[in-house]
Design an enzyme around this catalytic site. Structure first.
Site, PDB file in Angstrom:
ATOM      1  N   ASP A 174      40.678  41.160  39.843  1.00 50.61           N
ATOM      2  CA  ASP A 174      41.602  40.209  38.945  1.00 50.61           C
ATOM      3  C   ASP A 174      41.950  38.863  39.379  1.00 50.61           C
ATOM      4  O   ASP A 174      42.413  38.177  38.459  1.00 50.61           O
ATOM      5  CB  ASP A 174      43.055  40.913  38.606  1.00 50.61           C
ATOM      6  CG  ASP A 174      43.898  41.135  40.224  1.00 50.61           C
ATOM      7  OD1 ASP A 174      43.551  40.839  41.214  1.00 50.61           O
ATOM      8  OD2 ASP A 174      45.045  41.824  39.914  1.00 50.61           O
ATOM      9  N   ARG A 175      41.603  38.419  40.775  1.00 56.79           N
ATOM     10  CA  ARG A 175      41.639  37.132  41.068  1.00 56.79           C
ATOM     11  C   ARG A 175      40.324  36.361  41.156  1.00 56.79           C
ATOM     12  O   ARG A 175      39.307  37.071  41.293  1.00 56.79           O
ATOM     13  CB  ARG A 175      42.211  37.118  42.522  1.00 56.79           C
ATOM     14  CG  ARG A 175      43.617  37.441  42.822  1.00 56.79           C
ATOM     15  CD  ARG A 175      44.083  37.302  43.955  1.00 56.79           C
ATOM     16  NE  ARG A 175      45.451  37.655  44.252  1.00 56.79           N
ATOM     17  CZ  ARG A 175      46.372  37.145  45.081  1.00 56.79           C
ATOM     18  NH1 ARG A 175      45.947  36.400  45.924  1.00 56.79           N
ATOM     19  NH2 ARG A 175      47.617  37.503  45.036  1.00 56.79           N
ATOM     20  N   LYS A 212      45.492  39.871  35.137  1.00 53.86           N
ATOM     21  CA  LYS A 212      44.464  38.744  35.210  1.00 53.86           C
ATOM     22  C   LYS A 212      43.172  39.275  35.185  1.00 53.86           C
ATOM     23  O   LYS A 212      42.946  40.438  35.742  1.00 53.86           O
ATOM     24  CB  LYS A 212      45.075  37.913  36.496  1.00 53.86           C
ATOM     25  CG  LYS A 212      45.553  38.714  37.488  1.00 53.86           C
ATOM     26  CD  LYS A 212      46.210  37.749  38.651  1.00 53.86           C
ATOM     27  CE  LYS A 212      46.255  38.618  39.906  1.00 53.86           C
ATOM     28  NZ  LYS A 212      47.631  38.481  40.548  1.00 53.86           N
ATOM     29  N   SER A 258      45.108  45.127  45.939  1.00 50.85           N
ATOM     30  CA  SER A 258      44.486  43.805  45.689  1.00 50.85           C
ATOM     31  C   SER A 258      43.608  43.029  46.782  1.00 50.85           C
ATOM     32  O   SER A 258      42.583  43.807  47.230  1.00 50.85           O
ATOM     33  CB  SER A 258      45.648  43.192  45.140  1.00 50.85           C
ATOM     34  OG  SER A 258      45.154  41.953  44.652  1.00 50.85           O
ATOM     35  N   ASP A 272      40.328  43.961  43.798  1.00 51.41           N
ATOM     36  CA  ASP A 272      40.413  44.707  42.422  1.00 51.41           C
ATOM     37  C   ASP A 272      40.021  43.723  41.479  1.00 51.41           C
ATOM     38  O   ASP A 272      39.936  44.396  40.220  1.00 51.41           O
ATOM     39  CB  ASP A 272      41.708  45.229  42.361  1.00 51.41           C
ATOM     40  CG  ASP A 272      42.788  44.227  42.336  1.00 51.41           C
ATOM     41  OD1 ASP A 272      42.654  43.074  43.022  1.00 51.41           O
ATOM     42  OD2 ASP A 272      43.846  44.637  41.538  1.00 51.41           O
TER      43      ASP A 272
HETATM   44  C1  G1P Z   1      51.278  37.370  45.303  1.00 46.83           C
HETATM   45  C2  G1P Z   1      51.062  36.215  44.477  1.00 46.83           C
HETATM   46  C3  G1P Z   1      51.437  36.242  42.981  1.00 46.83           C
HETATM   47  C4  G1P Z   1      50.622  37.426  42.601  1.00 46.83           C
HETATM   48  C5  G1P Z   1      50.664  38.846  43.483  1.00 46.83           C
HETATM   49  C6  G1P Z   1      49.908  39.951  42.934  1.00 46.83           C
HETATM   50  O1  G1P Z   1      52.621  37.757  45.101  1.00 46.83           O
HETATM   51  O2  G1P Z   1      52.000  35.142  44.898  1.00 46.83           O
HETATM   52  O3  G1P Z   1      51.108  35.255  42.229  1.00 46.83           O
HETATM   53  O4  G1P Z   1      51.022  37.946  41.163  1.00 46.83           O
HETATM   54  O5  G1P Z   1      50.270  38.454  44.685  1.00 46.83           O
HETATM   55  O6  G1P Z   1      48.222  39.402  43.022  1.00 46.83           O
HETATM   56  P1  G1P Z   1      53.719  37.373  46.231  1.00 46.83           P
HETATM   57  O7  G1P Z   1      52.999  38.375  47.484  1.00 46.83           O
HETATM   58  O8  G1P Z   1      53.802  36.100  46.515  1.00 46.83           O
HETATM   59  O9  G1P Z   1      54.922  38.159  45.879  1.00 46.83           O
HETATM   60 ZN    ZN Z   2      44.102  41.547  42.955  1.00 46.95          ZN
END
Ligand code: G1P
Ligand code: ZN
Length: 543
Positions: A281-282, A376, A113, A279
């Site tokens: 999705d954000r 997402k 990600s 990737d």
């Molecule tokens: C983090 C974000 C969460 C998201 C995830 C994957 O996870 O807080 O909302 O779904 O990345 O992109 P975390 O590191 O807080 O467990």
């Molecule tokens: Zn991502």
């Protein structure tokens, strides 16, 4: 074709986190590491025999090598077909779409990600199920179990497959279909949004900058924004995916997308700015002189979704992760639709979308999406914003001001304390858990606690339970603080502190969030004895 069964032994720590298995790249490159985990995935889903999968990744370092191993293992495990993105590239939402479109048995996505990429940075593998969404907890638990009992894996002895051109190939009995990563995804977007209206807006001089952060979304953004919607060449910057994302964190937030933020706050700002992550999705949304928090973006998109053709009949409901602000709850109430609060991670939205209970979902961590896929989707959020701007014909700042005037404002900020010692971080959480029952009525930095609990979730569709999903503390006057430990980090622990303060319409809604949230920040530092447990009170990243 020769297949080999290779003897192996379980490797500790192959436990998928919030979003797949994420480790340092060198760990993934270690002997049998990737192979064990891929075999564990196949074993956990009852084998790959006769099945079809989508495989692709965000193009980070090791993507190209790992994908060849995965293809050889899929062939040796009897898979019928693998659909793979050209050059091994697929954004996460595009992979989700291809799984659904082709009705495959699932997909393997190679990505860490928004984490940096490179031989000394991060790599990751996620498995998505047939609905296109991240494997739910029952499946990730089975993957962990399989990784703990593995004694062999199967792999084909074959030359690497050339993934550079679109077409098909064979590996033994297994078909390999190499697809253009963008075209099916673009076609899907065209069914959801009023491309004509957006095209007309660009033709009339609307200006935009999209920062693809040297990551996988570059080709998607170029194809859709510039080639299809007529945004001028150069609208998309950093559009060529690089294995190390140019040495930066491909994380679309004001810290890591600072160049874009600086431009948007300057006198030369275009009308609209956006960015997406490794990737794809954000997303980050920013107007001229106006940053939009992901929680506010979710609320605005929900309130205006009916302006886009794909959502013209309204939405069934909305879901947000627990730490996400309650801004969308107020919109849902007004719309008279259900609003669900789920644990962190996109995997918790899948059941609700499959059951038709929610249309739009979002997380405070720059994740927004809808039931068009089961991930997402960064570019989706950008296109929905563009569609809304094209219809309403006012600026981002005006849209936001209107929204707050109507619903009030949920001031919001997340403070991350990265790479803190895991022992101290866990002690801090346990220290607060120990006090939860006694907190109501107590004051910290002048703020009185009204309620406190540890969040657990019972899935309304399949009844599965997820406990220990973060601590919630509410304060008099509309404040809330959430504490949780990250499930995606690869070094020590990351403590996340989420601060939220609601102000009703009519109150001053233009104050700097840092000022509004300062008392909550001080209260939580005191309440958690933060300095004692992690040795500091200043966060590394504030978003
Ligand atoms: C983090 C974000 C969460 C998201 C995830 C994957 O996870 O807080 O909302 O779904 O990345 O992109 P975390 O590191 O807080 O467990
Ligand atoms: Zn991502």
């Amino acid at each position: 074709m020769t297949f080999e069964t290779v003897a192996t032994r379980p490797i500790n720590g192959q436990k998928p986190g919030t979003s797949g298995l994420r480790k340092k790249t060198r760990i993934f490159m270690g002997e049998h590491y990737l192979e064990n985990f891929i075999q564990a995935i196949f074993n956990a889903i009852g084998g790959a025999d006769g099945k079809t999968f989508v495989v692709g990744g965000d193009g980070r370092y090791f993507n190209a090598v790992a994908i060849q191993t995965i293809l050889k293992m899929a062939a040796a495990n009897g898979a019928a077909e693998v659909i793979v993105g050209q050059n091994g590239h697929l954004s996460t939402p595009a992979a989700s779409h291809l799984i659904r479109l082709n009705k495959t048995d699932g997909g393997i996505i190679l990505s860490a990600s928004h984490n940096p990429g490179g031989v000394d940075e991060d790599f990751g593998i996620k498995f998505n199920i047939a609905n296109g969404g991240p494997a739910p907890e029952a499946v990730t638990a089975a993957m962990l179990d399989a990784s703990e009992t593995i004694n062999s894996y199967r792999i084909a002895h074959q030359p690497d497959v050339d993934l550079g051109s679109i077409g098909s190939a064979k590996m033994g009995q297994m078909k390999i279909t190499i697809v253009d990563p963008v075209s099916d995804y673009r076609a899907l977007m065209e069914t959801l949004f009023d491309f004509q209206a957006i095209r007309a807006m660009f033709a009339a001089g609307f200006t935009m900058r999209f920062d693809a952060m040297h990551a996988v979304t570059g080709p998607y953004a170029k194809a859709i924004l510039e080639e299809t919607l007529g945004a001028p060449q150069g609208t998309v910057v950093n559009s060529v995916p690089l294995e190390d994302f140019g040495g930066v964190h491909p994380d679309p937030n004001p810290i890591w997308a600072k160049t874009l933020m600086d431009l948007m706050m300057s006198g030369d700002a275009p009308d609209f700015g956006a960015a997406s992550d490794g990737d794809g999705d954000r997303n980050m949304i920013v107007g001229r002189g106006q940053y939009v928090t992901p929680s506010d973006s979710l609320a605005v998109l929900l309130a205006n979704a009916h302006l886009a053709p794909g959502y013209k009949d309204g939405v069934a409901g909305v879901a947000r992760s627990m730490p996400t602000s309650a801004a969308c709850d107020r919109v849902a109430e007004r719309l008279g639709v259900e609003c669900f609060e789920t644990p962190t991670g996109w995997k918790f939205f899948g059941n609700l979308m499959d059951a038709g209970r929610v249309t739009i979902c979002g997380e405070e961590s720059a994740g927004t999406g809808s039931n068009h896929v089961r991930e997402k989707d960064g570019l989706w959020a950008v296109l929905l914003w563009l569609n809304i701007l094209a219809v309403r014909k006012i600026s981002v700042a005006e849209i936001l001001a209107d929204h707050w005037a109507e619903y009030g404002r949920n001031y919001y900020s997340r403070h991350d304390y990265e790479a803190v010692p895991a022992v101290g971080a866990n002690q801090l959480i346990n220290h607060v858990i120990g006090q939860l029952a006694d907190l109501p009525g107590k004051s910290f930095h002048g703020l009185t606690v009204t309620r406190a609990d540890e969040f657990s979730y019972s899935d309304p569709i399949d009844g599965s339970q997820s406990s220990h999903q973060g601590l919630r503390i509410w304060f008099e006057g509309g404040g809330r603080v959430v504490l949780r430990l990250s499930g995606t980090g690869t070094e020590g622990a990351t403590l996340r502190v989420y601060l939220e303060q609601y102000r009703v319409p009519g109150e001053d809604l233009r104050t700097d969030p840092a000022v509004v949230l300062y008392p909550l920040k001080q209260a939580i530092i005191q309440l958690t004895s933060m300095h004692h447990f992690i040795g500091r009170t200043d966060p590394d990243v504030v978003t």
